[in-house]
Design a protein around this motif. Structure first.
Motif, PDB file in Angstrom:
ATOM      1  N   SER A  97       0.818  -1.220   0.000  1.00  0.00           N
ATOM      2  CA  SER A  97       0.000   0.000   0.000  1.00  0.00           C
ATOM      3  C   SER A  97       0.850   1.268   0.000  1.00  0.00           C
ATOM      4  CB  SER A  97      -0.947   0.000   1.210  1.00  0.00           C
ATOM      5  OG  SER A  97      -0.216   0.146   2.418  1.00  0.00           O
ATOM      6  N   ASP A  98       2.111   1.162   0.436  1.00  0.00           N
ATOM      7  CA  ASP A  98       2.996   2.330   0.491  1.00  0.00           C
ATOM      8  C   ASP A  98       3.907   2.450  -0.724  1.00  0.00           C
ATOM      9  OD1 ASP A  98       1.965   3.046   2.956  1.00  0.00           O
ATOM     10  OD2 ASP A  98       3.451   1.904   4.084  1.00  0.00           O
ATOM     11  N   SER A 119      -5.638  -4.184  -0.579  1.00  0.00           N
ATOM     12  CA  SER A 119      -6.549  -3.506   0.355  1.00  0.00           C
ATOM     13  C   SER A 119      -7.630  -4.463   0.836  1.00  0.00           C
ATOM     14  CB  SER A 119      -7.166  -2.275  -0.307  1.00  0.00           C
ATOM     15  OG  SER A 119      -8.061  -2.634  -1.350  1.00  0.00           O
ATOM     16  N   ASN A 174      -8.856  -0.837   9.538  1.00  0.00           N
ATOM     17  CA  ASN A 174      -8.014  -0.090   8.602  1.00  0.00           C
ATOM     18  C   ASN A 174      -8.906   0.695   7.634  1.00  0.00           C
ATOM     19  OD1 ASN A 174      -6.225   0.665   6.419  1.00  0.00           O
ATOM     20  ND2 ASN A 174      -4.772  -0.846   7.224  1.00  0.00           N
ATOM     21  N   SER A 175      -9.130   1.955   7.939  1.00  0.00           N
ATOM     22  CA  SER A 175     -10.075   2.767   7.158  1.00  0.00           C
ATOM     23  C   SER A 175      -9.571   3.030   5.739  1.00  0.00           C
ATOM     24  CB  SER A 175     -10.334   4.096   7.865  1.00  0.00           C
ATOM     25  OG  SER A 175      -9.122   4.804   8.068  1.00  0.00           O
ATOM     26  N   LYS A 176      -8.245   3.173   5.572  1.00  0.00           N
ATOM     27  CA  LYS A 176      -7.690   3.412   4.239  1.00  0.00           C
ATOM     28  C   LYS A 176      -7.935   2.202   3.337  1.00  0.00           C
ATOM     29  CE  LYS A 176      -3.345   4.240   1.765  1.00  0.00           C
ATOM     30  NZ  LYS A 176      -1.853   4.349   1.886  1.00  0.00           N
ATOM     31  N   GLU A 220     -11.652   2.039   2.425  1.00  0.00           N
ATOM     32  CA  GLU A 220     -12.040   3.007   1.393  1.00  0.00           C
ATOM     33  C   GLU A 220     -11.622   2.523   0.006  1.00  0.00           C
ATOM     34  OE1 GLU A 220     -11.254   7.697   0.153  1.00  0.00           O
ATOM     35  OE2 GLU A 220     -10.381   6.874   1.993  1.00  0.00           O
ATOM     36  N   LEU A 221     -10.371   2.027  -0.117  1.00  0.00           N
ATOM     37  CA  LEU A 221      -9.874   1.554  -1.406  1.00  0.00           C
ATOM     38  C   LEU A 221     -10.637   0.318  -1.879  1.00  0.00           C
ATOM     39  CD1 LEU A 221      -6.022   1.951  -0.894  1.00  0.00           C
ATOM     40  CD2 LEU A 221      -7.451   3.248  -2.473  1.00  0.00           C
TER      41      LEU A 221
END
Length: 853
Positions: A654-655, A670, A680-682, A685-686
């Motif tokens: 992810s980074d 994700s 893990n909200s990120k 969302e993805l």
């Protein structure tokens, strides 16, 4: 008799014949769940398909807009505005009140292009109560536009933004063209365009062709109709043109028979080849080596060599029928077949050098996929000598073996062995490939048979590695039974390597490695030393595997072994995205996942980061494959229940910079990250944003993640959004099969819970009940529901049906029922029975059932 079959772009309504694609298109427009994409060869009736759907489906409150994207624009803003302007111009009476507002807003508001477009579409939808269907035609013309990716991204986003803008539930897209949308995307780091439901526009069936003949009032015999179908096989344009010539003959009172049809076909298509679509197809074949070789593969009956992508290209070229995905692969009609005559194809191939030299170049450079594409068209090609064909078959077998296509390797080798007397080295190499291929297929008897043949031919270059593989075969058969023999074979290889014999490094390091594996449960110190000797005797390509095993055996040696591991990676001799299947002493990604887990358990995060950076820098052919390699490692770790290491790798993905990660890998990482880290909200969302675009098939993880999301929304009181998420996953594939319905049982249950009391809730419950009634015990493996929970789900659905079904109950006050009086009752689970009162008296008293009319 007046002529009806005149040349025309638009088919008159009275002559239009519906096909399966018309039915598909109607369903897509009716459901509005996903965009549709008409993937079709040129001159197959796409425009008329769209016109017919507009005629049949556009109501007074709907707008069906046709946009031709072949009109060139400089920017995405101009393209977006052209879409809206076309809608406004064609529907001026319906949209007069907002036209000025839209034009005025463009001057006043300086927003980015796609947000301006969203705002304008919402204004249009606010003015109509029906559907807005936007057909974007000729999408393949966008390949020349710099902004093409932005157009696709906007179309894709509309379906997800329904969560925020409910009016978009009345907006849908139909795209059409002669290229897959995913092939048009320029920036592969953004997204492949997963376009929803594909519509393949097929030819007329015989029944549909007969319908065309009836509509034209042509009086033709069955033989003549059959002869036209014989040549055109229902191709709409060819059928129309042949029938048009027949119509001319009838008007001139000429006799029409089968010979007449043959003459028409010869004059129009198979003499000069200068008439559409034949001229276009021949031009494509002349200029495109891949298509030409694919057609040759069809003639040679080598269908297994045609990839799905090549089949799609053949369909889009007008060479295959629309049933190519499931039907027999053959040239779609005899007119096309005659225009692509074998001798003409071979002559072009010769002119364009279907080059044995080029194949050899690919082979020597290790590009086995490219080499195999040429060899496969040589092995049965009469233009090449028997020697060239035999050599190509041998080289093709080597290619398949390297690519892990073991059965194909066997097919190439087994009955085409070089003579042992004149070509001993090649003969023995073929025996080795056969033994290896059968070993990988777990056919150990056949594998041992071929390795023994090599061993009997001592000395040869494959003697020692054949010994090692025979030992491996014995171990696969029964390791305990053959343990001593296996140890003896490996020690013999080591002994020979220490003498004057030349033993291949792969055989030596394999022997030491095998001895280490056989000793690790008996003497760990001896096993560790064997692994180190394996490492020391190996070439760089084979050094990593024994180091991993040594470290796994003794984590305490991390500080001494880890630098060796990094050094091996930096050699550049280990490539993880080569497309070649790892075998023997080559390191697989499964083994890499074990190594990563060791580093995580030892809390060696900095060292692990160095390790991954070395893979990125030295172990890839293409940078963009880095995320694919890491994702495969993460899946291995997840399947091994190594959640800490899995989370580390997925977070690492992810980074990554975009040049190292594909959009699909970003979405999948994700998904798995959200699965192991629900907070893990990120990742959430993805995942939910990309679900519709990157999910081809739904699995248990998808269902579970949607369940959690929907339950969270319900608990927060956001029932409307919860329903939209239910529909998002339900509409992704549609409830077209029993298996999908079973997969989505819990989501369908949640949707039922979301709905308010009334007709829709009852309808949802009844639909769910009809699914449940067909679910068998063995179907539950498709879900994460056990039998107990399934029964609970079933009870809830039945209870909902009972609660939502209006029941007329007769209360007979003061009436005394005789014990033998017949009464009709309904139980809480919905079951109705007619019995004597005495048998259900206690159930009535307890409230388990009640008397009804």
């Amino acid at each position: 008799m007046s002529k009806k079959l005149i040349p025309s772009t638009i088919i008159p309504e009275e002559l239009y014949v519906e096909r399966n694609a018309d039915v598909q298109l109607r369903e897509i427009i009716r459901d509005m769940g996903r965009p549709g994409y008409i993937l079709v060869a040129r001159q197959m009736g796409k425009t008329n398909l769209l016109i017919n759907s507009k005629r049949a489906l556009e109501g007074v409150n709907d707008i069906f807009a046709y946009i031709d994207l072949s009109n060139k624009f400089e920017t995405d803003r101009e393209c977006f505005r052209n879409i809206v302007d076309t809608i406004l111009d064609v529907n001026y009476e319906k949209l007069e009140s907002i036209s000025e507002k839209i034009y005025s807003n463009r001057e006043k508001r300086k927003t980015v292009a796609h947000r301006e477009h969203v705002s304008e579409l919402r204004l249009i939808l606010s003015e109509i109560t029906g559907k807005l269907i936007i057909n974007l035609d000729e999408i393949d013309s966008l390949t020349a536009a710099e902004y093409s990716d932005k157009i696709f991204a906007q179309v894709r986003s509309v379906y997800f933004e329904r969560v925020n803008y409910s009016e978009f539930e009345r907006l849908s897209y139909i795209l059409s063209g002669v290229a897959e949308p995913s092939d048009i995307i320029k920036d592969k780091s953004i997204s492949p365009f997963n376009i929803g439901q594909k519509i393949l526009l097929g030819d007329f069936s015989l029944k549909e062709f007969n319908s065309l003949v009836e509509k034209t009032n042509l009086s033709l015999s069955e033989d003549v109709i059959g002869r036209i179908f014989y040549w055109a096989n229902g191709n709409p344009r060819l059928s129309w043109e042949i029938c048009s010539k027949v119509e001319d003959m009838i008007i001139e009172n000429e006799k029409v028979d089968c010979e007449s049809i043959d003459n028409i076909v010869s004059i129009l298509y198979t003499t000069n080849f200068n008439r559409p679509p034949v001229d276009h197809i021949r031009t494509l074949i002349q200029s495109d080596t891949e298509l030409r070789e694919a057609v040759l593969s069809i003639y040679y009956q080598r269908m297994e060599d045609l990839s799905d992508k090549v089949k799609s290209r053949l369909y889009l070229a007008g060479i295959l029928s629309s049933d190519y995905e499931s039907g027999d692969i053959k040239i779609k009609n005899r007119i096309i077949e005659e225009s692509l005559d074998m001798s003409w194809l071979l002559e072009i191939s010769k002119q364009n050098t279907l080059s044995l030299v080029k194949a050899e170049e690919f082979f020597v450079n290790g590009e086995y996929g490219k080499a195999s594409e040429i060899y496969v068209n040589i092995v049965d090609n009469p233009e090449f000598s028997n020697a060239d064909q035999l050599n190509s078959s041998y080289k093709l077998g080597v290619c398949y073996s390297k690519l892990g296509e073991n059965q194909k390797a066997i097919n190439c080798m087994e009955n085409k062995l070089f003579d042992k007397v004149g070509f001993r080295d090649i003969h023995i190499e073929q025996l080795y490939i056969l033994g290896l291929s059968y070993l990988k297929q777990k056919n150990y008897e056949k594998s041992e048979e071929y390795f023994n043949q090599i061993i009997k031919e001592k000395p040869n270059d494959y003697y020692f590695i054949a010994l090692i593989n025979r030992a491996s075969t014995l171990g696969k058969m029964d390791i305990e039974k053959h343990r001593e023999q296996i140890i003896e074979i490996n020690k013999e290889v080591v002994k020979q390597s220490l003498g004057d014999n030349i033993v291949a490094p792969e055989a030596i390091c394999s022997a030491y490695y095998n001895l280490g594996t056989l000793s690790d449960s008996v003497d760990e110190k001896e096993s560790f030393n064997y692994y180190l000797k394996s490492y020391e005797s190996a070439t760089n390509s084979y050094k990593l595997k024994p180091l991993i095993n040594a470290l796994d055996l003794d984590n305490g040696k991390f500080s001494s072994l880890w630098p060796k591991i990094l050094n091996v990676l930096s050699s550049g001799d280990i490539i993880f995205d080569s497309g070649i299947e790892p075998y023997g002493m080559e390191t697989s990604l499964y083994e890499i996942s074990g190594l990563i887990n060791i580093a995580i358990e030892l809390d060696k995060v900095d060292d692990l980061n160095d390790f991954l950076e070395n893979i990125k820098s030295y172990c890839l052919k293409e940078k963009s494959n880095f995320s694919t390699v890491l994702l495969e490692i993460a899946i291995h770790l997840l399947n091994s229940n190594k959640r800490g290491a899995t989370k580390f790798i997925l977070t690492f993905i992810s980074d990554l910079d975009r040049i190292y990660v594909s959009p699909n890998d970003s979405f999948l990482s994700s998904k798995y990250l959200l699965f192991i880290d629900r907070e893990n909200s990120k990742a959430g969302e993805l995942y939910f944003k990309g679900f519709q675009n990157y999910t081809d098939s739904i699995d248990r993880i998808d269902v579970l993640l949607f369940e959690i999301k929907i339950m969270s929304l319900l608990n927060g009181g956001d029932v409307g959004t919860a329903v939209k998420y239910c529909d998002l996953i339900i509409n992704q594939k549609g409830l077209y099969s029993h298996d999908i319905k079973v997969q989505l049982l819990t989501i369908l249950l949640l949707k039922m819970r979301c709905l308010q009391k009334g007709e829709h809730k009852l309808e949802q419950a009844q639909e769910l009940k009809s699914i449940i009634d067909k679910v068998k015990k063995e179907d539950l493996h498709l879900t994460h529901i056990d039998e107990r929970n399934f029964e609970s789900l079933k009870s809830e659905v039945i209870a909902t049906i009972v609660a939502e079904t209006p029941i007329t109950q007769v209360i007979r006050k003061g009436k005394q029922y005789g014990r033998n009086e017949i009464v009709k009752v309904q139980f809480k689970d919905g079951l109705m029975q007619t019995k004597k009162y005495k048998y259900i008296q206690e159930d009535i008293k307890r409230g388990n059932c009640w008397i009804i009319n």
